[in-house]
Design a protein around this motif. Structure first.
Motif, PDB file in Angstrom:
ATOM      1  N   ALA A 256      -9.889   2.675  -7.911  1.00 40.27           N
ATOM      2  CA  ALA A 256      -8.680   3.384  -7.465  1.00 40.27           C
ATOM      3  C   ALA A 256      -8.634   3.703  -5.984  1.00 40.27           C
ATOM      4  CB  ALA A 256      -8.534   4.694  -8.250  1.00 40.27           C
ATOM      5  N   THR A 257      -9.748   3.589  -5.264  1.00 48.09           N
ATOM      6  CA  THR A 257      -9.788   4.085  -3.889  1.00 48.09           C
ATOM      7  C   THR A 257      -8.722   3.450  -2.994  1.00 48.09           C
ATOM      8  OG1 THR A 257     -12.134   4.656  -3.981  1.00 48.09           O
ATOM      9  CG2 THR A 257     -11.207   4.239  -1.813  1.00 48.09           C
ATOM     10  N   PHE A 258      -8.579   2.139  -3.043  1.00 47.77           N
ATOM     11  CA  PHE A 258      -7.563   1.474  -2.211  1.00 47.77           C
ATOM     12  C   PHE A 258      -6.169   1.990  -2.553  1.00 47.77           C
ATOM     13  CE2 PHE A 258      -4.361  -1.953  -2.120  1.00 47.77           C
ATOM     14  CZ  PHE A 258      -4.271  -2.141  -0.747  1.00 47.77           C
ATOM     15  N   GLU A 259      -5.876   2.146  -3.846  1.00 53.16           N
ATOM     16  CA  GLU A 259      -4.549   2.574  -4.270  1.00 53.16           C
ATOM     17  C   GLU A 259      -4.264   4.013  -3.834  1.00 53.16           C
ATOM     18  OE1 GLU A 259      -4.364   1.838  -8.481  1.00 53.16           O
ATOM     19  OE2 GLU A 259      -5.281  -0.126  -8.232  1.00 53.16           O
ATOM     20  N   VAL A 260      -5.228   4.914  -4.064  1.00 50.93           N
ATOM     21  CA  VAL A 260      -5.027   6.307  -3.673  1.00 50.93           C
ATOM     22  C   VAL A 260      -4.894   6.413  -2.153  1.00 50.93           C
ATOM     23  CG1 VAL A 260      -6.030   8.624  -3.694  1.00 50.93           C
ATOM     24  CG2 VAL A 260      -6.259   7.154  -5.701  1.00 50.93           C
ATOM     25  N   MET A 261      -5.660   5.603  -1.429  1.00 50.01           N
ATOM     26  CA  MET A 261      -5.576   5.608   0.027  1.00 50.01           C
ATOM     27  C   MET A 261      -4.169   5.245   0.497  1.00 50.01           C
ATOM     28  SD  MET A 261      -7.757   3.312   2.776  1.00 50.01           S
ATOM     29  CE  MET A 261      -9.124   3.305   1.636  1.00 50.01           C
ATOM     30  N   GLN A 262      -3.571   4.229  -0.116  1.00 53.06           N
ATOM     31  CA  GLN A 262      -2.232   3.813   0.280  1.00 53.06           C
ATOM     32  C   GLN A 262      -1.182   4.858  -0.099  1.00 53.06           C
ATOM     33  OE1 GLN A 262      -1.953   1.385   2.362  1.00 53.06           O
ATOM     34  NE2 GLN A 262      -4.157   0.996   2.085  1.00 53.06           N
ATOM     35  N   ILE A 263      -1.371   5.525  -1.245  1.00 49.55           N
ATOM     36  CA  ILE A 263      -0.443   6.592  -1.630  1.00 49.55           C
ATOM     37  C   ILE A 263      -0.493   7.717  -0.601  1.00 49.55           C
ATOM     38  CG2 ILE A 263       0.061   8.350  -3.374  1.00 49.55           C
ATOM     39  CD1 ILE A 263      -1.056   6.335  -5.466  1.00 49.55           C
ATOM     40  N   ARG A 264      -1.703   8.044  -0.139  1.00 46.17           N
ATOM     41  CA  ARG A 264      -1.842   9.091   0.880  1.00 46.17           C
ATOM     42  C   ARG A 264      -1.250   8.637   2.216  1.00 46.17           C
ATOM     43  NH1 ARG A 264      -7.354  12.639   0.310  1.00 46.17           N
ATOM     44  NH2 ARG A 264      -6.755  13.647  -1.637  1.00 46.17           N
TER      45      ARG A 264
END
Length: 416
Positions: A256-264
């Motif tokens: 999930a790290t890449f996805e959460v990073m982009q959401i932020r």
């Protein structure tokens, strides 16, 4: 962050530190049915999978075998006897037996199809849900908000000690375009191009990029490592995450790290100018090009940020998106699928109920499916991001942090 992010610590250290997916493409045998043997290995069959009666292990093996890019080879001329005890010994013979009993590769769903089906199932379950925002849902949102605000500094005040952004080299693609045009299909308008430095590209700069020297990579690595550390801290702040095993925590973070990073990052994205306003530092898509990222990732990613930002999400909706991405039960190496799936479903119900109860206006009726579509679209970019990070490591190994590599690395499946 008081010092430059080195990424020396691993996810396990940051947390104080097989994969048998449960996509359920076909129905299982009913309880009244008598036990039946798997047509591949003879183990207890749980149902018909991909057109044949198999156990869960051979179902998962066949799915992974279809998705892999290389072929299996048998050193014993494809004459191995496959049974329950030795089914992992020869992958080639096991795969041939899967085909021999009628398992069909065209019935294996792609990751996108699996995600879309999961969304349809969850939406169906929620249609009859009561339209009242409960106290438990309110507590969930408050926990997420508290964790988010404590780990995401939208003004990037804590981002210090980083290596400076070097914008002396520009995308090679600009040579063939006029200065009044965007540098590529996903670049911001030229009116904001001054935020990325001057537009005069030198011959030396072009040769440096062709030679694999990416001047912005050290800064982007520091920024990415800083963001990853914040995401780990956010995850650790959630009671549901802390209740999981360390192995599942690591598996969820890797996925999930890449996805959460982009959401932020989307929370600081200026859609009008096509830039990310991270406090006193502003970034454009050319900076990612200077760091070595390729259009195959950047073009859909830039489009994603425009699409999501134009939804006008509230902070509560952003944090629920982050949590839904984090608690995805179909990540590789996740063990407690049912527990994580329940967490994910509760978050999805909370998001939909929040929109229905807190939003006004006709646009709210389409907001939930649009958010889910954005999550699905983001998931499709994760693998390409991992590939490009690993490629950049080959070119400039000193500029990719160990934490970044751990996030994008994939342990080989135990059954392959």
């Amino acid at each position: 962050m008081s010092e430059r992010a080195t990424g020396a610590q691993t996810i396990r250290e940051a947390l104080t530190r097989q994969n048998e997916e449960d996509e359920d493409e076909e129905g299982n045998l009913s309880e009244d049915d008598e036990p039946k043997a798997c047509g591949v290995c003879g183990d207890l069959a749980k149902g018909y999978h991909f057109n044949a009666l198999t156990c869960e292990g051979c179902k998962g093996f066949f799915r992974r075998a279809i998705k892999r890019s290389t072929q299996f080879r048998c050193v014993f001329l494809n004459k191995c006897n496959v049974n329950k005890s030795n089914r992992r010994s020869c992958q080639a013979c096991r795969f041939h037996k899967c085909q021999a009993i009628g398992m069909r590769k065209e019935m294996v769903m792609s990751e996108r199809e699996v995600l879309e089906r999961r969304i349809r199932i969850k939406e169906k379950k929620m249609r009859d849900a009561p339209m009242q925002f409960s106290s438990q849902q309110e507590e969930t949102v408050q926990e997420l908000l508290c964790g988010h605000r404590g780990t995401f500094d939208s003004a990037f005040y804590r981002f210090s000690g980083f290596r400076p952004m070097d914008r002396n080299i520009f995308p090679v693609s600009e040579n063939s375009k006029s200065t009044s045009e965007p540098s590529c299909a996903c670049s911001p308008p030229s009116s904001s191009s001054s935020l990325c430095g001057g537009r005069e590209e030198t011959q030396e700069g072009e040769e440096a990029i062709k030679g694999g020297v990416f001047t912005a990579l050290p800064h982007v690595t520091d920024l990415t490592t800083y963001m990853i550390q914040g995401i780990i801290s956010f995850s650790k702040s959630l009671q549901g995450f802390r209740s999981l095993t360390i192995r599942d925590q690591i598996a969820l973070l890797r996925g999930a790290t890449f996805e959460v990073m982009q959401i932020r990052f989307n929370m600081v994205f200026n859609a009008e100018k096509g830039i990310w306003e991270c406090g006193h530092i502003k970034y454009c898509i050319d900076d990612a090009v200077r760091a070595g990222f390729q259009p195959l990732l950047l073009e859909p990613l830039f489009k994603f940020h425009h699409t999501l930002r134009k939804l006008g999400l509230q902070e509560e909706e952003y944090v629920l998106m982050q949590a839904m991405s984090l608690f995805s039960p179909d990540r590789p190496d996740v063990q407690r699928h049912s527990v994580i799936d329940k967490l994910h479903e509760n978050l999805a119900v909370t998001l939909k109920t929040w929109i229905d109860c807190k939003r006004t206006g006709p646009e709210k009726h389409l907001l939930y499916p649009k958010v889910m579509a954005c999550l699905t679209e983001l998931r499709t970019m994760t693998e390409e991001y991992s590939k490009q990070i690993l490629h950049l490591q080959d070119i400039q190994p000193d500029d990719i942090s160990p934490l970044m590599i751990e996030v994008v690395s994939k342990n080989p499946c135990n059954d392959l």
